[in-house]
Write a protein that holds these residues in place. Structure first.
Motif, PDB file in Angstrom:
ATOM      1  N   ARG A 218      47.860  -3.871  42.149  1.00 14.55           N
ATOM      2  CA  ARG A 218      49.048  -4.966  42.945  1.00 14.55           C
ATOM      3  C   ARG A 218      49.586  -3.356  43.065  1.00 14.55           C
ATOM      4  NH1 ARG A 218      47.728  -9.372  44.918  1.00 14.55           N
ATOM      5  NH2 ARG A 218      50.322 -10.213  45.506  1.00 14.55           N
ATOM      6  N   LEU A 219      50.129  -2.875  41.223  1.00 16.52           N
ATOM      7  CA  LEU A 219      51.267  -1.895  41.350  1.00 16.52           C
ATOM      8  C   LEU A 219      51.523  -1.177  42.646  1.00 16.52           C
ATOM      9  CD1 LEU A 219      53.472  -1.919  38.933  1.00 16.52           C
ATOM     10  CD2 LEU A 219      51.739  -0.098  37.849  1.00 16.52           C
ATOM     11  N   PRO A 220      50.907  -0.521  43.200  1.00 16.00           N
ATOM     12  CA  PRO A 220      50.613   0.940  44.310  1.00 16.00           C
ATOM     13  C   PRO A 220      51.662  -0.268  46.219  1.00 16.00           C
ATOM     14  CG  PRO A 220      48.601   0.923  43.630  1.00 16.00           C
ATOM     15  CD  PRO A 220      49.329  -0.273  43.156  1.00 16.00           C
ATOM     16  N   LEU A 221      51.538  -1.980  45.879  1.00 14.88           N
ATOM     17  CA  LEU A 221      51.733  -2.138  46.355  1.00 14.88           C
ATOM     18  C   LEU A 221      53.084  -2.179  46.061  1.00 14.88           C
ATOM     19  CD1 LEU A 221      48.198  -4.493  47.915  1.00 14.88           C
ATOM     20  CD2 LEU A 221      49.494  -2.591  49.062  1.00 14.88           C
ATOM     21  N   ALA A 222      53.741  -2.548  44.938  1.00  9.33           N
ATOM     22  CA  ALA A 222      55.047  -2.846  44.865  1.00  9.33           C
ATOM     23  C   ALA A 222      55.706  -1.733  45.224  1.00  9.33           C
ATOM     24  CB  ALA A 222      54.913  -3.358  42.868  1.00  9.33           C
ATOM     25  N   PHE A 223      55.525  -0.353  44.798  1.00  8.83           N
ATOM     26  CA  PHE A 223      55.795   0.438  44.786  1.00  8.83           C
ATOM     27  C   PHE A 223      55.817   1.132  46.796  1.00  8.83           C
ATOM     28  CE2 PHE A 223      55.085   1.990  40.186  1.00  8.83           C
ATOM     29  CZ  PHE A 223      56.073   2.536  40.506  1.00  8.83           C
ATOM     30  N   TYR A 224      54.900   0.640  47.287  1.00 10.53           N
ATOM     31  CA  TYR A 224      55.109   0.646  48.801  1.00 10.53           C
ATOM     32  C   TYR A 224      56.170  -0.156  49.757  1.00 10.53           C
ATOM     33  CZ  TYR A 224      50.773   3.175  49.594  1.00 10.53           C
ATOM     34  OH  TYR A 224      50.041   3.789  49.728  1.00 10.53           O
ATOM     35  N   ASN A 225      56.389  -1.839  48.942  1.00 10.83           N
ATOM     36  CA  ASN A 225      57.573  -2.014  49.211  1.00 10.83           C
ATOM     37  C   ASN A 225      58.977  -1.556  48.708  1.00 10.83           C
ATOM     38  OD1 ASN A 225      57.231  -5.308  50.807  1.00 10.83           O
ATOM     39  ND2 ASN A 225      55.693  -4.648  49.151  1.00 10.83           N
ATOM     40  N   GLY A 226      58.780  -1.086  47.648  1.00  8.71           N
ATOM     41  CA  GLY A 226      60.432  -0.737  47.159  1.00  8.71           C
ATOM     42  C   GLY A 226      60.513   1.224  47.545  1.00  8.71           C
ATOM     43  N   LEU A 227      59.781   1.890  48.628  1.00 14.55           N
ATOM     44  CA  LEU A 227      59.261   3.157  48.982  1.00 14.55           C
ATOM     45  C   LEU A 227      60.198   3.367  50.199  1.00 14.55           C
ATOM     46  CD1 LEU A 227      56.931   5.023  47.205  1.00 14.55           C
ATOM     47  CD2 LEU A 227      59.537   5.119  46.813  1.00 14.55           C
ATOM     48  N   TYR A 228      59.533   2.009  50.724  1.00 11.22           N
ATOM     49  CA  TYR A 228      59.871   1.387  52.221  1.00 11.22           C
ATOM     50  C   TYR A 228      61.547   1.338  51.959  1.00 11.22           C
ATOM     51  CZ  TYR A 228      60.926  -0.875  56.744  1.00 11.22           C
ATOM     52  OH  TYR A 228      61.649  -1.648  57.909  1.00 11.22           O
ATOM     53  N   ALA A 229      61.851   0.179  50.715  1.00  7.07           N
ATOM     54  CA  ALA A 229      63.222   0.317  51.716  1.00  7.07           C
ATOM     55  C   ALA A 229      64.209   2.120  51.099  1.00  7.07           C
ATOM     56  CB  ALA A 229      63.692  -1.122  50.780  1.00  7.07           C
ATOM     57  N   TYR A 230      63.603   2.159  50.121  1.00  5.76           N
ATOM     58  CA  TYR A 230      64.460   4.146  50.190  1.00  5.76           C
ATOM     59  C   TYR A 230      63.878   4.925  51.355  1.00  5.76           C
ATOM     60  CZ  TYR A 230      65.962   3.257  45.345  1.00  5.76           C
ATOM     61  OH  TYR A 230      66.797   2.192  44.208  1.00  5.76           O
ATOM     62  N   GLY A 231      63.220   5.019  52.386  1.00  9.98           N
ATOM     63  CA  GLY A 231      62.713   5.372  53.086  1.00  9.98           C
ATOM     64  C   GLY A 231      63.723   6.016  53.926  1.00  9.98           C
ATOM     65  N   GLY A 232      63.695   7.089  53.556  1.00 12.23           N
ATOM     66  CA  GLY A 232      65.268   7.603  54.936  1.00 12.23           C
ATOM     67  C   GLY A 232      65.712   8.482  54.098  1.00 12.23           C
ATOM     68  N   TRP A 233      65.021   8.724  53.834  1.00  9.17           N
ATOM     69  CA  TRP A 233      66.161  10.232  52.276  1.00  9.17           C
ATOM     70  C   TRP A 233      65.537  11.381  53.218  1.00  9.17           C
ATOM     71  CZ3 TRP A 233      62.715  13.382  50.188  1.00  9.17           C
ATOM     72  CH2 TRP A 233      61.086  12.556  50.170  1.00  9.17           C
ATOM     73  N   PHE A 234      64.613  11.727  53.558  1.00  9.63           N
ATOM     74  CA  PHE A 234      64.262  12.891  54.397  1.00  9.63           C
ATOM     75  C   PHE A 234      65.161  13.407  55.805  1.00  9.63           C
ATOM     76  CE2 PHE A 234      60.786   9.764  54.357  1.00  9.63           C
ATOM     77  CZ  PHE A 234      60.655   9.399  55.675  1.00  9.63           C
ATOM     78  N   ASN A 235      65.614  12.113  56.227  1.00 12.57           N
ATOM     79  CA  ASN A 235      65.880  12.241  57.725  1.00 12.57           C
ATOM     80  C   ASN A 235      67.131  13.215  58.334  1.00 12.57           C
ATOM     81  OD1 ASN A 235      64.348   9.972  58.241  1.00 12.57           O
ATOM     82  ND2 ASN A 235      65.741   8.913  59.728  1.00 12.57           N
ATOM     83  N   LEU A 236      67.275  13.623  57.287  1.00  9.07           N
ATOM     84  CA  LEU A 236      69.175  15.307  57.155  1.00  9.07           C
ATOM     85  C   LEU A 236      68.381  16.089  57.641  1.00  9.07           C
ATOM     86  CD1 LEU A 236      71.826  15.512  57.460  1.00  9.07           C
ATOM     87  CD2 LEU A 236      71.836  16.324  54.833  1.00  9.07           C
ATOM     88  N   ASN A 237      66.776  16.404  57.162  1.00  8.92           N
ATOM     89  CA  ASN A 237      66.130  17.060  57.183  1.00  8.92           C
ATOM     90  C   ASN A 237      65.259  18.067  58.936  1.00  8.92           C
ATOM     91  OD1 ASN A 237      65.600  17.057  53.993  1.00  8.92           O
ATOM     92  ND2 ASN A 237      65.222  19.427  54.247  1.00  8.92           N
TER      93      ASN A 237
END
Length: 486
Positions: A218-237
């Motif tokens: 289940r740990l990857p799913l925890a990271f997926y939820n957290g990383l989704y909240a951080y998603g968009g850090w690459f949008n300036l590129n």
């Protein structure tokens, strides 16, 4: 894809308006760049994802650790993309970097997956979150009508598309304004939490690292939820070609934005767990609203509005950035030429923005948003990890290539290993959604070989194709971008 049609006299006359070349303008300074990243990252995730992180991590302490690690991992990824963005000064983000480092097939597959399900899923989720928070404010405590929620969501998408088609300046100013408002929402959550913590309300943090409920799958799913909240850090590129002095402003904007977001996210989660018990977090589908009803009783009605504005800002950032990937893909011959064209007066990639609109609306109507988000995470993070591999490969093959911003080697290596570990472990924890993500992405392989690698239309069909493209040029008032060297 098919070759760019020969320009007509009318198109040649439209190439310049008021003596200006038709091209994307460098109008994004440091402040709009910072606002663009923060405004895209801070969306509905921080108001909804804490529940998913807690469920899959099993404890308060471990969930906070996941939030910190997701922030660090996102910062590492953003630094890798800062190096790639200054080494390859074309817009397009993932697509461009895969094309320059690993070749056309991985780049095409990233483009294919992005517009088939990754971007429509993210935009649909964000617009539905906007619609839900707006409508429920008028129907509380009753359940808001689903049809009305979807209608408001479609109106939000329509508004954002109109802004991004109309003007780059208007879209960037809208992003700055919405970013300022959404940061106010985070501050309104952090302050009462910090005050309660200072008064000694720490019982929810005691025994915070009990891991009895944690299972490795289940740990990857925890990271997926957290990383989704951080998603968009690459949008300036996505918009490198529109950033003023990108060699300076891109690294500064990325570092400042990601450090700021990470600090705010951790403080917001601390505030949640100070005021609410883990059980209350798990029972809430909108953690911020539940928090406001307990800690901000006088301002509780304001929080849903601020969350809705936050979602609108992320939606605007997504529609501003993602079409640039399609624009660059069409410019490289991996998509029909019409999508590499720019409005002759407004200098916006109008066709690329408009293509995304019906895909998002269609996904909104179907309502299969949450399942699509689950399986889209695999493809998104696989290709991000692949771009980091491309950075390492390119460094090895071309050590003398100019790199105005260069990160220590340990950062891309760590980022790559962790990403592939999370992606690989998800094959075990959620094989069904991961399998669907792989299958849909791989459908792009035959499409690439049929339409790009060996594509040759008969002469008669080529004339029809070129005629349709020219008519669309006239209808949309778009022209081919003037080739520029940076």
């Amino acid at each position: 894809m098919e070759e760019t049609p020969t320009k007509t006299v009318e198109n040649n006359e439209k190439e310049k308006v008021d003596g200006e070349v038709v091209c994307l303008r460098r109008k994004i300074g440091l402040l709009p760049a910072v606002s663009f990243i923060i405004g895209t990252v801070v969306g509905s995730g921080i108001f909804i994802a804490p529940k998913g992180v807690l469920i899959n991590s099993g404890s308060v302490g471990l969930s906070l650790l996941v939030w910190v690690l997701c922030g660090v991992l996102s910062l590492f990824g953003a630094l890798c993309y800062a190096e790639l963005g200054t080494a390859f000064t074309k817009s397009g983000a993932h697509y461009t970097y895969l094309l320059e480092t690993l070749g056309p097939l991985p780049a095409f597959l990233r483009l294919w997956a992005e517009f088939l399900f990754i971007r429509p899923a993210a935009a649909s989720y964000m617009s539905l979150a906007f619609g839900r928070y707006v409508v429920e404010a008028f129907f509380t405590p009753c359940v808001a009508p689903t049809v009305l929620v979807k209608l408001v969501s479609i109106l939000a998408v329509t508004f954002v598309v109109a802004v991004n088609c109309w003007s780059v300046n208007m879209a960037s100013r809208t992003q700055v304004t919405l970013t300022f408002i959404k940061m106010i929402a985070l501050v309104l959550i952090i302050i009462p939490g910090v005050i309660a913590l200072a008064k000694g309300k720490t019982e929810n943090f005691q025994n915070g690292f009990e891991v009895d409920l944690l299972t490795l799958d289940r740990l990857p799913l925890a990271f997926y939820n957290g990383l989704y909240a951080y998603g968009g850090w690459f949008n300036l590129n996505f918009i490198t070609e529109e950033v003023i002095n990108p060699n300076r402003n891109m690294p500064l904007a990325i570092i400042f934005s990601m450090v700021t977001v990470t600090v705010f996210y951790v403080l917001v989660n601390v505030a949640y767990y100070t005021v609410m018990t883990p059980a209350e977090v798990l029972l809430s589908d909108a953690v911020a609203v539940t928090f406001a009803s307990r800690a901000l009783q006088g301002l509780a009605p304001v929080i849903p509005v601020l969350v809705a504005i936050s979602c609108l800002g992320s939606l605007n950032g997504g529609f501003f950035g993602a079409p640039r990937m399609l624009f660059v893909g069409a410019r490289e011959g991996h998509w029909p030429a019409i999508f590499s064209m720019i409005h002759i007066r407004r200098h916006t990639p109008l066709p690329a923005v408009l293509l995304l609109y019906p895909l998002v609306v269609l996904m909104l109507i179907t309502g299969e948003i949450y399942q699509i988000l689950n399986f889209s995470s695999f493809a998104r993070w696989f290709f991000i990890a692949l771009a980091a591999v491309g950075l390492l490969v390119h460094r090895y093959r071309f050590p003398l290539h100019p790199r105005p911003f260069k990160v220590p080697l340990v950062i891309p290596i760590t980022f790559t290993v962790v990403c592939f570990f999370i992606v690989g472990l998800s094959l075990y924890s959620d094989p069904w959604n991961t399998g669907k993500s792989c299958a849909i992405t791989l459908t792009g392989v035959p499409v690439y070989y049929v339409t790009v690698y060996r594509f040759r239309l008969p002469h008669r069909w080529r004339r029809i194709f070129n005629y349709c493209t020219k008519q669309l040029q006239i209808l949309l008032e778009v022209a081919q971008q003037e080739v520029q060297t940076y």
